[in-house]
Motif scaffolding. Structure first.
Motif, short mmCIF file in Angstrom:
data_model
loop_
_atom_site.label_atom_id
_atom_site.label_comp_id
_atom_site.label_asym_id
_atom_site.label_seq_id
_atom_site.Cartn_x
_atom_site.Cartn_y
_atom_site.Cartn_z
N GLU A 69 0.92 -0.97 0.01
CA GLU A 69 0.08 -0.15 -0.01
C GLU A 69 1.02 1.12 0.03
O GLU A 69 0.85 2.18 -0.71
CB GLU A 69 -1.01 0.06 1.10
N THR A 70 1.89 1.13 0.66
CA THR A 70 2.73 2.21 0.72
C THR A 70 3.62 2.49 -0.70
O THR A 70 3.44 3.66 -1.09
CB THR A 70 3.96 2.14 1.83
N ASP A 71 3.85 1.46 -1.32
CA ASP A 71 4.40 1.55 -2.53
C ASP A 71 3.45 2.09 -3.48
O ASP A 71 3.69 2.89 -4.51
CB ASP A 71 4.81 0.22 -3.11
N ARG A 72 2.26 1.56 -3.43
CA ARG A 72 1.21 2.31 -4.19
C ARG A 72 0.79 3.68 -4.29
O ARG A 72 0.71 4.20 -5.20
CB ARG A 72 -0.14 1.29 -3.90
N ALA A 73 0.78 4.04 -2.83
CA ALA A 73 0.69 5.38 -2.50
C ALA A 73 1.81 6.26 -3.06
O ALA A 73 1.58 7.52 -3.69
CB ALA A 73 0.42 5.73 -1.07
N LEU A 74 2.93 5.76 -3.24
CA LEU A 74 4.21 6.52 -3.56
C LEU A 74 4.12 6.74 -5.11
O LEU A 74 4.42 7.67 -5.58
CB LEU A 74 5.71 5.95 -3.23
N GLU A 75 3.83 5.50 -5.74
CA GLU A 75 3.42 5.55 -7.09
C GLU A 75 2.43 6.62 -7.78
O GLU A 75 2.56 7.39 -8.53
CB GLU A 75 3.19 4.27 -7.67
N LEU A 76 1.26 6.45 -7.08
CA LEU A 76 0.13 7.33 -7.21
C LEU A 76 0.59 9.06 -7.12
O LEU A 76 0.30 9.93 -7.88
CB LEU A 76 -0.86 7.13 -6.35
N ARG A 77 1.38 9.27 -6.12
CA ARG A 77 1.90 10.75 -5.89
C ARG A 77 2.70 11.16 -6.96
O ARG A 77 2.62 12.09 -7.50
CB ARG A 77 2.57 10.62 -4.54
N THR A 78 3.73 10.11 -7.35
CA THR A 78 4.63 10.39 -8.47
C THR A 78 3.69 10.58 -9.80
O THR A 78 4.34 11.61 -10.49
CB THR A 78 5.54 9.12 -8.61
N ARG A 79 2.86 9.73 -10.01
CA ARG A 79 2.01 9.91 -11.06
C ARG A 79 1.58 11.31 -11.17
O ARG A 79 1.20 12.11 -12.29
CB ARG A 79 1.12 8.96 -11.36
N ASP A 80 0.87 11.68 -9.97
CA ASP A 80 0.20 12.99 -9.88
C ASP A 80 1.23 14.11 -10.20
O ASP A 80 1.06 15.24 -10.96
CB ASP A 80 -0.55 13.23 -8.60
N ARG A 81 2.40 14.02 -9.59
CA ARG A 81 3.49 15.20 -10.04
C ARG A 81 3.76 15.04 -11.75
O ARG A 81 3.82 16.30 -12.19
CB ARG A 81 4.68 14.84 -9.35
N GLN A 82 3.52 13.93 -12.23
CA GLN A 82 3.92 13.75 -13.64
C GLN A 82 2.90 14.29 -14.54
O GLN A 82 3.20 14.90 -15.44
CB GLN A 82 4.32 12.51 -13.92
#
Length: 142
Positions: A69-82
């Motif tokens: 879940e932590t990895d998923r949240a980090l991926e989603l935050r990264t995608r939002d920045r991108q």
């Protein structure tokens, strides 16, 4: 063959200070650089979506689930920045089309080729950016 094709066929063209600022070759160089950056972000985004879809398994171990879940949240935050970065790239591409690319939004002065090459989405000259950051620091300290 179009002008863009001719310009694109030039091997390893790099904008130089001794040529007219934001001439056709420079504009095409930055257009291609911005488009390649956008394409790379979109490719990475598709890979992330595929990875997240494959990673939907339910982990019986609580620690494994928390890590996932932590990895998923980090991926989603990264995608939002991108996603926000793609918006800035699109704005830069629009400025190329309307002729305002490469010029400071505050002063109207040229931003500078080295700065644009390092950060092709820049909208402020180095001096204007530094003033902006100083004002931000002063207001943040209040």
């Amino acid at each position: 063959m179009s002008k863009a094709d001719v310009l694109a066929s030039e091997p390893e063209y790099r904008p130089r200070d001794d040529e007219p600022f934001m001439n056709e070759r420079q504009l095409e160089y930055f257009r291609r650089k911005l488009q390649a950056w956008k394409d790379e972000i979109l490719r990475e985004s598709r890979e992330t979506v595929a990875h997240l879809q494959a990673e939907t398994e339910n982990h019986p171990d609580l620690a494994d689930r928390a890590t996932s879940e932590t990895d998923r949240a980090l991926e989603l935050r990264t995608r939002d920045r991108q996603r926000k970065l793609i918006s800035k790239i699109d704005e830069a591409l629009r400025r190329i089309e309307d002729g305002s690319y490469g010029y400071c939004e505050e002063t109207g002065e040229p931003i500078g080729l080295a700065r644009l090459d390092a950060r092709p989405i820049a909208t402020l000259s180095l001096e204007a950016q530094e003033r902006h950051e100083r004002r931000e620091r002063v207001h943040r300290d209040d």
